[in-house]
Every structure is written in C-alpha cells, then in structure tokens.
Design a protein around this motif. Structure first.
Motif, PDB file in Angstrom:
ATOM      1  N   ALA A   1       0.517  -0.880   0.025  1.00  0.00           N
ATOM      2  CA  ALA A   1      -0.359  -0.156  -0.361  1.00  0.00           C
ATOM      3  C   ALA A   1       0.859   1.368  -0.123  1.00  0.00           C
ATOM      4  CB  ALA A   1      -0.690   0.091   0.767  1.00  0.00           C
ATOM      5  N   PRO A   2       0.422   2.170  -1.050  1.00  0.00           N
ATOM      6  CA  PRO A   2       1.368   3.450  -0.811  1.00  0.00           C
ATOM      7  C   PRO A   2       0.637   4.741   0.661  1.00  0.00           C
ATOM      8  CG  PRO A   2      -0.065   3.505  -2.710  1.00  0.00           C
ATOM      9  CD  PRO A   2      -1.074   2.356  -1.840  1.00  0.00           C
ATOM     10  N   ASP A   3       1.469   5.437   0.289  1.00  0.00           N
ATOM     11  CA  ASP A   3       1.585   6.217   1.332  1.00  0.00           C
ATOM     12  C   ASP A   3       1.028   7.630   0.728  1.00  0.00           C
ATOM     13  OD1 ASP A   3       1.280   8.025   3.104  1.00  0.00           O
ATOM     14  OD2 ASP A   3       3.470   8.309   3.644  1.00  0.00           O
ATOM     15  N   PRO A   4      -0.252   7.831   0.181  1.00  0.00           N
ATOM     16  CA  PRO A   4      -0.643   8.999  -0.107  1.00  0.00           C
ATOM     17  C   PRO A   4      -0.750  10.075   0.298  1.00  0.00           C
ATOM     18  CG  PRO A   4      -2.923   7.305   0.510  1.00  0.00           C
ATOM     19  CD  PRO A   4      -1.587   6.967   1.074  1.00  0.00           C
ATOM     20  N   ARG A   5      -0.631  11.343  -0.286  1.00  0.00           N
ATOM     21  CA  ARG A   5      -0.171  12.792  -0.173  1.00  0.00           C
ATOM     22  C   ARG A   5      -0.733  13.391  -1.117  1.00  0.00           C
ATOM     23  NH1 ARG A   5       6.251  11.321   1.370  1.00  0.00           N
ATOM     24  NH2 ARG A   5       6.025   9.875   2.319  1.00  0.00           N
ATOM     25  N   GLU A   6      -1.821  14.472  -0.292  1.00  0.00           N
ATOM     26  CA  GLU A   6      -2.565  14.943  -0.708  1.00  0.00           C
ATOM     27  C   GLU A   6      -1.799  16.713  -0.846  1.00  0.00           C
ATOM     28  OE1 GLU A   6      -5.596  14.575  -2.442  1.00  0.00           O
ATOM     29  OE2 GLU A   6      -5.020  12.847  -1.789  1.00  0.00           O
ATOM     30  N   ASN A   7      -1.880  17.134  -2.177  1.00  0.00           N
ATOM     31  CA  ASN A   7      -1.315  18.600  -2.850  1.00  0.00           C
ATOM     32  C   ASN A   7      -0.370  18.335  -1.908  1.00  0.00           C
ATOM     33  OD1 ASN A   7      -4.343  19.238  -3.520  1.00  0.00           O
ATOM     34  ND2 ASN A   7      -4.718  19.604  -1.725  1.00  0.00           N
ATOM     35  N   LEU A   8       0.575  18.230  -2.142  1.00  0.00           N
ATOM     36  CA  LEU A   8       2.168  17.740  -1.235  1.00  0.00           C
ATOM     37  C   LEU A   8       2.812  19.336  -1.712  1.00  0.00           C
ATOM     38  CD1 LEU A   8       3.990  16.572   0.162  1.00  0.00           C
ATOM     39  CD2 LEU A   8       5.275  14.432  -2.232  1.00  0.00           C
ATOM     40  N   PHE A   9       3.295  19.659  -0.482  1.00  0.00           N
ATOM     41  CA  PHE A   9       3.763  21.012  -0.860  1.00  0.00           C
ATOM     42  C   PHE A   9       3.310  22.346  -1.150  1.00  0.00           C
ATOM     43  CE2 PHE A   9       7.903  17.968  -0.939  1.00  0.00           C
ATOM     44  CZ  PHE A   9       7.544  17.750   0.908  1.00  0.00           C
ATOM     45  N   GLY A  10       1.759  22.033  -1.164  1.00  0.00           N
ATOM     46  CA  GLY A  10       1.179  23.729  -1.937  1.00  0.00           C
ATOM     47  C   GLY A  10       0.734  22.706  -2.971  1.00  0.00           C
ATOM     48  N   GLY A  11       1.244  21.911  -3.857  1.00  0.00           N
ATOM     49  CA  GLY A  11       1.405  21.321  -4.838  1.00  0.00           C
ATOM     50  C   GLY A  11      -0.711  21.139  -5.711  1.00  0.00           C
ATOM     51  N   VAL A  12      -0.712  20.362  -6.334  1.00  0.00           N
ATOM     52  CA  VAL A  12      -2.130  19.930  -7.251  1.00  0.00           C
ATOM     53  C   VAL A  12      -2.157  18.256  -6.854  1.00  0.00           C
ATOM     54  CG1 VAL A  12      -3.647  19.603  -8.539  1.00  0.00           C
ATOM     55  CG2 VAL A  12      -1.685  22.163  -7.977  1.00  0.00           C
ATOM     56  N   GLY A  13      -3.220  17.987  -6.793  1.00  0.00           N
ATOM     57  CA  GLY A  13      -3.528  16.470  -7.100  1.00  0.00           C
ATOM     58  C   GLY A  13      -2.789  15.811  -6.066  1.00  0.00           C
ATOM     59  N   THR A  14      -2.816  14.043  -5.797  1.00  0.00           N
ATOM     60  CA  THR A  14      -2.936  13.095  -5.109  1.00  0.00           C
ATOM     61  C   THR A  14      -1.454  12.448  -5.538  1.00  0.00           C
ATOM     62  OG1 THR A  14      -4.358  12.802  -4.093  1.00  0.00           O
ATOM     63  CG2 THR A  14      -2.352  11.080  -3.443  1.00  0.00           C
ATOM     64  N   VAL A  15      -0.124  12.295  -4.710  1.00  0.00           N
ATOM     65  CA  VAL A  15       1.482  11.442  -4.754  1.00  0.00           C
ATOM     66  C   VAL A  15       0.346  10.081  -4.097  1.00  0.00           C
ATOM     67  CG1 VAL A  15       3.559  11.388  -4.869  1.00  0.00           C
ATOM     68  CG2 VAL A  15       2.460  13.796  -5.521  1.00  0.00           C
ATOM     69  N   LYS A  16       0.919   9.238  -4.681  1.00  0.00           N
ATOM     70  CA  LYS A  16       1.306   8.074  -4.343  1.00  0.00           C
ATOM     71  C   LYS A  16       2.525   7.758  -3.968  1.00  0.00           C
ATOM     72  CE  LYS A  16      -2.858   6.112  -6.203  1.00  0.00           C
ATOM     73  NZ  LYS A  16      -3.846   4.826  -7.511  1.00  0.00           N
ATOM     74  N   VAL A  17       3.066   7.588  -2.935  1.00  0.00           N
ATOM     75  CA  VAL A  17       4.592   7.551  -2.202  1.00  0.00           C
ATOM     76  C   VAL A  17       4.914   5.648  -1.938  1.00  0.00           C
ATOM     77  CG1 VAL A  17       6.875   7.966  -1.446  1.00  0.00           C
ATOM     78  CG2 VAL A  17       4.794   9.090  -2.214  1.00  0.00           C
ATOM     79  N   TRP A  18       5.701   5.025  -2.552  1.00  0.00           N
ATOM     80  CA  TRP A  18       6.109   3.565  -1.574  1.00  0.00           C
ATOM     81  C   TRP A  18       8.306   3.619  -1.398  1.00  0.00           C
ATOM     82  CZ3 TRP A  18       2.983   4.327  -5.710  1.00  0.00           C
ATOM     83  CH2 TRP A  18       1.770   3.546  -6.506  1.00  0.00           C
ATOM     84  N   ASN A  19       8.112   3.013  -0.061  1.00  0.00           N
ATOM     85  CA  ASN A  19       8.954   3.444   0.264  1.00  0.00           C
ATOM     86  C   ASN A  19       9.450   2.539   0.267  1.00  0.00           C
ATOM     87  OD1 ASN A  19      11.558   3.349   1.780  1.00  0.00           O
ATOM     88  ND2 ASN A  19      10.760   3.874   3.962  1.00  0.00           N
ATOM     89  N   LEU A  20      11.298   2.064  -1.475  1.00  0.00           N
ATOM     90  CA  LEU A  20      11.284   0.839  -1.654  1.00  0.00           C
ATOM     91  C   LEU A  20      12.431   0.090  -0.403  1.00  0.00           C
ATOM     92  CD1 LEU A  20      11.089   1.989  -5.219  1.00  0.00           C
ATOM     93  CD2 LEU A  20       8.958   0.909  -3.446  1.00  0.00           C
ATOM     94  N   LEU A  21      13.076   0.874   0.449  1.00  0.00           N
ATOM     95  CA  LEU A  21      14.535   1.249   1.276  1.00  0.00           C
ATOM     96  C   LEU A  21      13.985   0.964   2.731  1.00  0.00           C
ATOM     97  CD1 LEU A  21      17.202   1.416   0.854  1.00  0.00           C
ATOM     98  CD2 LEU A  21      17.515   3.016   1.844  1.00  0.00           C
ATOM     99  N   ARG A  22      13.423  -0.110   2.328  1.00  0.00           N
ATOM    100  CA  ARG A  22      13.831  -1.227   3.307  1.00  0.00           C
ATOM    101  C   ARG A  22      14.006  -1.453   4.909  1.00  0.00           C
ATOM    102  NH1 ARG A  22       7.978  -0.887   2.518  1.00  0.00           N
ATOM    103  NH2 ARG A  22       7.691  -2.112   0.538  1.00  0.00           N
TER     104      ARG A  22
END
Length: 112
Positions: free
Chosen positions: A8-29
């Motif tokens: 499951a990603p970590d969804p981030r809305e309007n990241l840094f004042g942007g527009v829309g959603t960025v889904k983020v996956w941490n690949l470094l475990r």
C-alpha cells in the motif's frame, strides 16, 4: 513499472502546496548507506508537487512512466522514462505531470 505490487502506498494530497495526489512507496526497507531513501512515486494526471527546498540530502529523480517536468531552481528538465534530474542540497524542486489523462511515475533516490 508496476509499483502497486510493493504494498500500500502512502498517499499525499497537495504535497508542498501542489495539486492532486502523489502515491509514495518506500522501497528502501533497511539501512543501506550512503542511501537514505528510495521512493517510488506516482503523480495524478494533471497533478503537481509544489516547489520545495531540499534541506538535508541531495537526490536524483528518475522518470519511469509518463510525460512530466522537473523544475530545479529556475531550470526546467523533461521527466520522461529514463530521464535523470539531479537536485543538490539547498536547491528547490517542483514536479509537474503534463498529461491530463495519464499518471507520472518516477523514483527519488536520496544519499548522504
């Protein structure tokens, strides 16, 4: 690149004042010096990550899928599959998805 298989990603809305959603996956475990983060990101169609300053670690952004742009300081760089953009510490970054219908996928790799 099929990153949805990475959990499951970590969804981030309007990241840094942007527009829309960025889904983020941490690949470094686990710890992997000198790398501090390896993130797979997927930006909504028409989305944008707002301008923000890289405070702690330099990074590179690697285009994986889609048609976008990375703005580093005042310089504009294409962000398409295989494009690599360097972001030094202290510089600003903005990421833009130029497509209104397709996602923009990219990797962010940070190192000491």
């Amino acid at each position: 690149m099929e990153i949805n298989s990475k959990g499951a990603p970590d969804p981030r809305e309007n990241l840094f004042g942007g527009v829309g959603t960025v889904k983020v996956w941490n690949l470094l475990r686990r710890s992997a010096p000198p790398f501090t983060a390896v993130l797979a990101c997927e930006l909504d169609p028409g989305g944008r990550v707002g301008r923000h300053r890289q405070e702690e670690f330099p990074e590179i952004v690697i285009g994986i899928e889609g048609l976008g742009e990375a703005v580093v300081g005042k310089q504009q760089f294409g962000l398409r599959p295989g494009d690599v953009v360097h972001l030094p510490v202290g510089e600003t970054l903005e990421i833009i998805n130029h497509s209104d219908t397709a996602r923009l996928q990219y990797l962010i790799i940070k190192a000491r």
